[in-house]
Write a protein that holds these residues in place. Structure first.
Motif, PDB file in Angstrom:
ATOM      1  N   GLU A 112     -46.233  57.683  59.246  1.00 27.33           N
ATOM      2  CA  GLU A 112     -44.900  57.283  59.839  1.00 27.33           C
ATOM      3  C   GLU A 112     -43.893  58.271  59.603  1.00 27.33           C
ATOM      4  O   GLU A 112     -42.885  58.366  60.421  1.00 27.33           O
ATOM      5  N   VAL A 113     -43.905  59.196  58.477  1.00 29.36           N
ATOM      6  CA  VAL A 113     -42.930  60.075  58.128  1.00 29.36           C
ATOM      7  C   VAL A 113     -43.094  61.297  59.146  1.00 29.36           C
ATOM      8  O   VAL A 113     -44.148  61.899  59.239  1.00 29.36           O
ATOM      9  N   ARG A 114     -42.013  61.492  59.650  1.00 29.97           N
ATOM     10  CA  ARG A 114     -41.821  62.954  60.508  1.00 29.97           C
ATOM     11  C   ARG A 114     -42.188  64.129  59.943  1.00 29.97           C
ATOM     12  O   ARG A 114     -41.358  64.332  59.179  1.00 29.97           O
ATOM     13  N   LEU A 115     -43.371  64.954  60.099  1.00 30.57           N
ATOM     14  CA  LEU A 115     -43.687  66.115  59.868  1.00 30.57           C
ATOM     15  C   LEU A 115     -42.727  67.212  59.548  1.00 30.57           C
ATOM     16  O   LEU A 115     -42.257  68.002  58.765  1.00 30.57           O
ATOM     17  N   ILE A 116     -41.929  67.270  60.889  1.00 27.57           N
ATOM     18  CA  ILE A 116     -41.082  68.399  61.284  1.00 27.57           C
ATOM     19  C   ILE A 116     -39.728  67.974  60.339  1.00 27.57           C
ATOM     20  O   ILE A 116     -39.136  69.151  59.857  1.00 27.57           O
ATOM     21  N   ASP A 117     -39.464  66.875  59.964  1.00 26.48           N
ATOM     22  CA  ASP A 117     -38.344  66.729  58.988  1.00 26.48           C
ATOM     23  C   ASP A 117     -38.741  67.164  57.705  1.00 26.48           C
ATOM     24  O   ASP A 117     -37.943  67.823  57.030  1.00 26.48           O
ATOM     25  N   ILE A 118     -39.903  67.020  57.249  1.00 32.06           N
ATOM     26  CA  ILE A 118     -40.275  67.221  55.701  1.00 32.06           C
ATOM     27  C   ILE A 118     -40.527  68.889  55.889  1.00 32.06           C
ATOM     28  O   ILE A 118     -39.961  69.414  54.783  1.00 32.06           O
ATOM     29  N   THR A 119     -40.950  69.513  56.662  1.00 36.40           N
ATOM     30  CA  THR A 119     -41.307  70.893  56.651  1.00 36.40           C
ATOM     31  C   THR A 119     -40.148  71.789  56.697  1.00 36.40           C
ATOM     32  O   THR A 119     -39.772  72.593  56.139  1.00 36.40           O
ATOM     33  N   GLN A 120     -39.179  71.243  57.685  1.00 34.55           N
ATOM     34  CA  GLN A 120     -37.919  72.002  57.979  1.00 34.55           C
ATOM     35  C   GLN A 120     -37.047  71.850  56.600  1.00 34.55           C
ATOM     36  O   GLN A 120     -36.715  72.949  56.288  1.00 34.55           O
ATOM     37  N   ASN A 121     -37.106  70.696  55.925  1.00 34.98           N
ATOM     38  CA  ASN A 121     -36.542  70.736  54.805  1.00 34.98           C
ATOM     39  C   ASN A 121     -36.888  71.922  53.455  1.00 34.98           C
ATOM     40  O   ASN A 121     -36.241  72.362  52.804  1.00 34.98           O
ATOM     41  N   ILE A 122     -38.506  71.660  53.348  1.00 34.55           N
ATOM     42  CA  ILE A 122     -38.702  72.789  52.472  1.00 34.55           C
ATOM     43  C   ILE A 122     -38.342  74.024  52.837  1.00 34.55           C
ATOM     44  O   ILE A 122     -38.079  74.962  52.142  1.00 34.55           O
TER      45      ILE A 122
END
Length: 404
Positions: A112-122
């Motif tokens: 359920e965690v949005r991958l786009i948010d995680i990858t953009q953050n990193i």
């Protein structure tokens, strides 16, 4: 600071991502982030990437997933994030065991965690870190190579890059051995390829510093890397760090070697250019001696330190000519090697046996050569003052490239 598999867990928004295997590899550096569903990644990864997969193409096929993990581990990727959900319900035990054995980090992330948010953050963190490094490099290039006054403003800027005015700093100059020759022999002219080699060397040096908890200030110019390394008063381990850098570059890059010049220690920003210059002078001696893949400390240069301070070399050349030119010309005319014999003989403290052993000739031949040298130079090699002058002139000959 490096962006590693370990410290990304402290980034905001990554609270639900957890390490499930390969904890021994959490210090691996993340150079970029990719999301992929294609099992064959060989054509587009360079090493250092952190991969994200949802498992659409792999599903619960453990054998295919194992092949995928082995492949990306072999290609030196930083780690793998598995989106746990409808396609991969949980990471198979076989995968976890393999990752633990090879210290390859594997993370799990709820679907359920949005991958786009995680990858953009990193990626944002990696990009910000890169900009900070470029800014520091430009600042250090100005400090080291330009004649600037150290103002309070510059001290404040240095503090932003980690400079601590209460610490001593030691200069370390790392130079790629025969880099132009290497590029020529391998017909490498592509700027991206050349830049990639230099970046890999710089990242290797940075990683060694990171592993040794050294918050360095540094820059690069041409084929050399200039580091100011903070020193702990009770433990000046600069020799160990230099050796580790040299060995790690040999290990990770292989086709490239470096030589390292260690300069002096200073306790203020205004002294950085002086001790960096000492490191560069130390490196010059490796060229005089035609040595590669070595470490040399400025404080160990002895009398050569005086030679570097003499701007006019005419008197030095005259001294060499008065003491050794006759022997050099005799060798050139007769295709002999008496000068080299003399160098080895003096280096071995005039021990005939050791000299003969090193030169692979009979002891009596050495005795004959020593006598012939005394005749040509009209000197007595038992006279300590004569020996001092000759040793001095040998060093002058090396410094001025009169002795090959």
């Amino acid at each position: 600071m490096f962006v590693t598999c370990k410290n990304i867990l402290n980034l905001p928004g990554l609270e639900k991502m957890k390490v499930v295997a390969g904890k021994g590899g959490l210090n691996k550096v993340i150079r970029w982030v990719h999301v992929t569903e294609v099992p064959d990644v060989s054509n587009w990864v360079k090493g250092g990437e952190l991969l994200f997969i949802t498992g659409v193409a792999i599903g619960n096929n453990t054998e295919l997933l194992m092949q995928f993990v082995k492949d990306i581990n072999m290609r030196k990727l930083a780690g793998l994030v598995i989106n746990i959900g409808p396609y991969i319900e949980k990471t198979p035990k076989e995968i976890l065991d393999f990752a633990d054995n090879v210290d390859f980090p594997i993370f799990e992330l709820p679907f359920e965690v949005r991958l786009i948010d995680i990858t953009q953050n990193i990626c944002r963190t990696i990009f910000t870190e890169k900009l900070e490094k470029e800014s520091m490099s430009n600042f250090m290039r100005e400090i080291i190579f330009e004649d600037v006054n150290i103002t309070e403003e510059m001290l404040s800027r240095a503090a932003l890059y980690g400079y601590n005015e209460n610490k001593n700093y030691c200069a370390l100059v790392v130079d790629i051995d025969n880099f132009r020759l290497y590029l020529k022999e391998n017909e490498l002219q592509d700027e991206d390829t050349i830049s990639n080699i230099k970046n890999r060397i710089q990242e290797t040096i940075e990683y060694v510093m990171y592993k040794n908890n050294k918050k360095c200030l540094y820059t690069m110019q041409s084929d050399a890397f200039f580091f100011m390394v903070p020193m702990e008063k009770e433990n000046n381990n600069i020799d160990y760090i230099a050796e580790t850098i040299k060995n790690q570059i040999n290990k990770t890059i292989g086709f490239i070697t470096v030589s390292i010049g260690i300069g002096g220690i200073c306790n203020h920003l205004r002294g950085f250019n002086k001790v960096i210059l000492e490191g560069r002078k130390a490196l010059e001696m490796t060229k005089f001696y035609k040595k590669d893949d070595c470490i040399i400390n400025y404080k160990d240069l002895g009398i050569f330190r005086l030679f570097f301070e003499i701007n006019n070399h005419n008197e030095m050349r005259k001294l060499f000519n008065e003491n050794l030119l006759k022997l050099k010309k005799y060798d050139e005319k007769n295709s002999s090697n008496l000068l080299q014999t003399l160098i080895v003989y003096l280096r071995e403290n005039r021990n005939l046996g050791k000299t003969a052993e090193i030169l692979y000739i009979h002891r009596n031949t050495i005795k004959y050569r020593v006598k012939r040298i005394e005749e040509i130079l009209n000197c007595d090699l038992k006279d300590e003052e004569v020996i001092f002058n000759i040793k001095l002139c040998i060093r002058i000959g090396i410094f001025l490239n009169l002795i090959k």
